[in-house]
Write an enzyme that holds these catalytic residues in place. Structure first.
Site, PDB file in Angstrom:
ATOM      1  N   HIS A   1      -1.491   4.101  -5.041  1.00  0.00           N
ATOM      2  CA  HIS A   1      -1.565   2.949  -4.148  1.00  0.00           C
ATOM      3  C   HIS A   1      -2.396   1.835  -4.768  1.00  0.00           C
ATOM      4  CE1 HIS A   1      -0.632   5.384  -0.228  1.00  0.00           C
ATOM      5  NE2 HIS A   1       0.455   4.997  -0.869  1.00  0.00           N
TER       6      HIS A   1
ATOM      7  N   TYR B   1      -1.895   6.248   6.592  1.00  0.00           N
ATOM      8  CA  TYR B   1      -2.324   7.584   6.978  1.00  0.00           C
ATOM      9  C   TYR B   1      -3.612   7.652   7.798  1.00  0.00           C
ATOM     10  CZ  TYR B   1       1.006   8.510   3.241  1.00  0.00           C
ATOM     11  OH  TYR B   1       2.126   8.523   2.451  1.00  0.00           O
TER      12      TYR B   1
ATOM     13  N   HIS C   1      11.533   9.959   0.561  1.00  0.00           N
ATOM     14  CA  HIS C   1      10.186   9.390   0.548  1.00  0.00           C
ATOM     15  C   HIS C   1       9.231  10.180   1.434  1.00  0.00           C
ATOM     16  CE1 HIS C   1       7.555   6.091  -0.618  1.00  0.00           C
ATOM     17  NE2 HIS C   1       7.063   6.097   0.619  1.00  0.00           N
TER      18      HIS C   1
ATOM     19  N   ARG D   1       6.907   8.944  -6.281  1.00  0.00           N
ATOM     20  CA  ARG D   1       8.005   8.246  -5.620  1.00  0.00           C
ATOM     21  C   ARG D   1       9.362   8.702  -6.176  1.00  0.00           C
ATOM     22  NH1 ARG D   1       3.986   4.352  -6.772  1.00  0.00           N
ATOM     23  NH2 ARG D   1       3.114   3.332  -4.922  1.00  0.00           N
TER      24      ARG D   1
ATOM     25  N   ARG E   1       6.742  12.465  -0.139  1.00  0.00           N
ATOM     26  CA  ARG E   1       5.497  11.784  -0.534  1.00  0.00           C
ATOM     27  C   ARG E   1       4.524  11.776   0.648  1.00  0.00           C
ATOM     28  NH1 ARG E   1       3.525   8.048  -4.258  1.00  0.00           N
ATOM     29  NH2 ARG E   1       2.635   6.109  -3.479  1.00  0.00           N
TER      30      ARG E   1
ATOM     31  N   LYS F   1       5.768  -0.005  -9.130  1.00  0.00           N
ATOM     32  CA  LYS F   1       5.588  -0.812  -7.919  1.00  0.00           C
ATOM     33  C   LYS F   1       4.324  -1.658  -7.982  1.00  0.00           C
ATOM     34  CE  LYS F   1       5.876  -0.460  -2.897  1.00  0.00           C
ATOM     35  NZ  LYS F   1       6.062   0.452  -1.745  1.00  0.00           N
TER      36      LYS F   1
END
Length: 243
Positions: free
Chosen positions: A209, A219, A183, A85, A186, A123
């Site tokens: 994630h 995705y 972003h 990120r 990524r 995050k």
């Protein structure tokens, strides 16, 4: 309202839901008669926009346009080939790399408030991770650190995201490409992994994630492209073992 046009539909929808939850709490425990949010139309949407990303060929054109200028050559290569990120990139220090094993350790994040940088937590819990990076990228970062004489406790890059976006636009135009956001590098990395046939679990682990569900939420639409390949492999397997 003018400022809201710059926010994503998903962000506005989340704000709407959170505000409604606050007023619901006030109604339940503090006798607020009506939830004002429910009297208004819902703002935002849960429907996601189509992801923007570059292929390896497009990224190659972008890097060629940079023409070796540092630190931008290293910055955008790290973003594209690691999938980290923006805040994770700007929090990188030399001590985060193990050049013998080609490992990158992601353990910090930087957020910007009124153009000022602040170290913050990652995050999610899964965001703290170890990424094995390709050898050429490890050598590139190592050379950059040595050339710039960066100490172990110093940050590799000192730039505002807005400045990096200016550079993306500049080099994109020079390369004849449609600019993407920071972003989206990524997204480009994730799309590349999926195209190479890596599983959602591996992609989720590399991107940090929370779980595979998050990966598929972003995705999943890229995976159906593999259905024909799966069918062909099953066809070959059947003919070789059943017929």
């Amino acid at each position: 309202l003018a400022k809201n046009t710059k926010k994503s539909a998903q962000y506005l929808h989340k704000l709407n839901s959170q505000l409604s939850t606050i007023f619901h709490f006030a109604g339940r425990f503090y006798k607020l008669k009506k939830n004002p949010v429910k009297l208004c139309s819902m703002i935002g949407s849960t429907k996601r926009k189509k992801l923007s990303f570059w292929t390896v060929g497009e990224f190659k054109r972008f890097i060629k346009a940079i023409d070796g200028q540092e630190p931008f050559c290293t910055i955008f290569n790290v973003l594209f080939w690691s999938g980290i990120r923006r805040g994770e990139l700007l929090a990188l220090r030399p001590s985060d790399f193990d050049f013998e094993k080609n490992n990158l350790y992601v353990s910090r994040n930087i957020v910007f408030i009124n153009s000022k940088a602040y170290l913050s937590s990652l995050k999610t819990d899964r965001s703290e991770r170890q990424i094995n990076i390709p050898g050429f990228l490890a050598e590139m970062v190592k050379k950059y650190i040595q050339t710039q004489n960066i100490k172990d406790d110093e940050f590799l890059f000192y730039y505002l995201p807005s400045y990096l976006m200016d550079k993306i636009r500049l080099y994109s135009v020079k390369a004849g490409l449609q600019p993407i956001k920071i972003h989206d590098f990524r997204h480009s990395h994730a799309s590349l992994l999926i195209e190479q046939g890596f599983s959602p679990l591996l992609v989720a682990q590399r991107l940090g994630h929370k779980d595979v569900t998050t990966t598929l939420k972003f995705y999943a639409h890229l995976y159906p492209n593999k259905q024909k390949k799966i069918a062909k492999k099953l066809d070959v397997l059947y003919k070789n073992n059943i017929e």
